[in-house]
Design a protein around this motif. Structure first.
Motif, PDB file in Angstrom:
ATOM      1  N   ALA A 251      42.203   9.460  43.954  1.00 39.63           N
ATOM      2  CA  ALA A 251      41.831  10.103  42.700  1.00 39.63           C
ATOM      3  C   ALA A 251      43.042  10.346  41.803  1.00 39.63           C
ATOM      4  N   PHE A 252      44.223  10.444  42.399  1.00 41.10           N
ATOM      5  CA  PHE A 252      45.427  10.651  41.597  1.00 41.10           C
ATOM      6  C   PHE A 252      45.755   9.435  40.733  1.00 41.10           C
ATOM      7  N   GLY A 253      45.210   8.268  41.078  1.00 43.26           N
ATOM      8  CA  GLY A 253      45.449   7.086  40.260  1.00 43.26           C
ATOM      9  C   GLY A 253      44.889   7.264  38.860  1.00 43.26           C
ATOM     10  N   TYR A 254      43.605   7.614  38.780  1.00 38.52           N
ATOM     11  CA  TYR A 254      43.024   7.867  37.466  1.00 38.52           C
ATOM     12  C   TYR A 254      43.632   9.115  36.840  1.00 38.52           C
ATOM     13  N   GLY A 255      43.942  10.117  37.659  1.00 35.75           N
ATOM     14  CA  GLY A 255      44.542  11.341  37.127  1.00 35.75           C
ATOM     15  C   GLY A 255      45.862  11.070  36.424  1.00 35.75           C
ATOM     16  N   ALA A 256      46.703  10.228  37.034  1.00 34.95           N
ATOM     17  CA  ALA A 256      47.987   9.893  36.419  1.00 34.95           C
ATOM     18  C   ALA A 256      47.775   9.186  35.090  1.00 34.95           C
ATOM     19  N   PHE A 257      46.822   8.275  35.059  1.00 34.16           N
ATOM     20  CA  PHE A 257      46.512   7.561  33.820  1.00 34.16           C
ATOM     21  C   PHE A 257      46.002   8.507  32.737  1.00 34.16           C
ATOM     22  N   ALA A 258      45.036   9.359  33.084  1.00 32.11           N
ATOM     23  CA  ALA A 258      44.399  10.228  32.096  1.00 32.11           C
ATOM     24  C   ALA A 258      45.371  11.268  31.538  1.00 32.11           C
ATOM     25  N   VAL A 259      46.169  11.872  32.415  1.00 28.59           N
ATOM     26  CA  VAL A 259      47.130  12.880  31.948  1.00 28.59           C
ATOM     27  C   VAL A 259      48.168  12.242  31.033  1.00 28.59           C
ATOM     28  N   ALA A 260      48.681  11.082  31.418  1.00 31.14           N
ATOM     29  CA  ALA A 260      49.676  10.410  30.590  1.00 31.14           C
ATOM     30  C   ALA A 260      49.096  10.006  29.242  1.00 31.14           C
TER      31      ALA A 260
END
Length: 394
Positions: A251-260
């Protein structure tokens, strides 16, 4: 050019922030309730997929209808009307008890979402014209903030066992009320006497060249939003399937994308004021291509997360520049021109996940990511279209 009283643009800017946030919140609330609504209507995954295509098609139609209406009726009428329609439509999916009832509800949700998307972006261009610097990207950041709030609220209500009909009904009522209040503070574009005198002598965007330019801007929007759609649906699965992580870590994969992407959109306007929109699209798309390539080839999870973050940061500023350029090509047809560009971008957003899913039948997932990488390179090559758009608008 437009002439607006000094205090109004600042108030209208806040009102436009509200509409972008509402749109993100409404869409997010629908998304987090999809599993519970699927169970309540007893439909299969394949039926749900077909109904989601219905929602996407209705959204595209809503965009094409709202664009010309914004030019004809004005933003102060259309934007709140679209917000009210979306709020009322949100009630339907929570009450649906069958596939056909859900399908009818999603027709209205999609149409309202598409209409609001184009109407609020068109109004954002009007507000931006009253400022001495770019402000469009921050509006799109508010959409992301609205979606994040929906994820938190939706998780809380689902965890507390609140029925979807109640959650979506309250969300819809909130959207209706906020749309009616915020709509009072929107503004309309008013041509200066000089531009009014030259309207008849200079048919700004009725020629073949500006028409081709609109489609070129739309093609770049299609490329960048297709890449964004790939991240939305495949970032987490990439970490889980290719790198073998757990579901929670993936889930951190999409999280990193969305936050950035959200952080990048808040920063883009200041950077665009210094380097210009062409540089934002060109170098942002290049950074996105490098980031996704790094994520696809990464043998370790931390490096893949850095790649997804760079991908989101690179994509964050491009689409707002394209929307702004389309809306400024001709102030008399801003909504209609923007509807074409937004519509093509939305098609890309829907097509990206499906295209990658189809390619995974013949190749590994990380190899299929070559498609959005190539499209980012396409955006790098055609970023100068924004310079041509500025000249045409001038």
């Amino acid at each position: 050019m437009t002439v607006l009283s000094p205090p109004r643009p600042r108030v209208a800017r806040v009102a436009t922030w509200i509409f972008f946030g509402l749109n993100g919140f409404a869409v997010g609330m629908w998304v987090v309730h999809i599993p519970s609504i699927e169970r309540a209507t007893a439909i299969s995954h394949s039926t749900l997929g077909a109904l989601l295509l219905v929602l996407g098609g209705a959204a595209f139609v809503g965009m094409q209808v709202a664009g010309p209406l914004a030019d004809r009726l004005g933003h102060r009428r259309l934007v709140p009307a679209a917000g009210v329609l979306l709020g009322l439509a949100l009630v339907g999916p929570g009450l649906a008890g069958s596939w056909w009832a859900l399908g009818l509800s999603l027709l209205l949700v999609g149409f309202g979402n598409g209409a609001l998307d184009v109407a609020m972006n068109s109004h954002a261009v009007v507000v931006e014209r009253a400022y001495p610097r770019p402000i469009m990207a921050a509006f799109h950041a508010m959409w992301s903030i609205g979606g994040a709030i929906a994820a938190v609220v939706g998780a809380a209500t689902l965890g507390a066992g609140v029925p979807a009909a109640v959650s979506l009904g309250c969300c819809g009522a909130f959207c209706v009320l906020a749309s009616l209040v915020a709509g009072r503070f929107l503004i309309e574009a008013e041509p200066t006497p000089a531009s009014a005198d030259t309207d008849a002598a200079e048919p700004a965007s009725t020629g073949a060249a500006p028409t081709r330019l609109v489609w070129l801007l739309g093609a770049v929007a299609f490329a960048l939003m297709l890449a964004e759609g790939v991240a939305n649906d495949w970032a987490a699965l990439h970490l889980e399937d290719v790198l073998g992580t757990t579901t929670s870590t993936a889930a951190f994969g999409y999280g990193a994308f969305a936050v950035a992407m959200t952080v990048g959109r808040f920063a883009t306007d200041r950077v665009a004021a210094l380097v210009g929109p062409v540089a934002i699209v060109r170098y942002g798309s290049a950074l996105a291509a490098v980031g996704l390539t790094a994520a696809a080839l990464a043998p370790w999870v931390p490096l893949a997360l850095v790649g997804w973050a760079l991908f989101g940061l690179g994509l964050s500023g491009g689409v707002p520049q394209l929307f702004s350029a389309a809306g400024n090509l001709d102030t008399r047809a801003s909504g209609a021109l923007m509807a074409k560009v937004v519509g093509l971008g939305y098609v890309g957003l829907l097509a990206g996940p499906a295209l990658i899913g189809g390619l995974t039948r013949w190749m590994p997932l990380n190899v299929a990511f070559a498609v959005p990488v190539v499209l980012c390179v396409f955006a790098v090559a055609f970023a100068p279209a924004l310079t041509r758009a500025d000249r045409s608008a001038g």
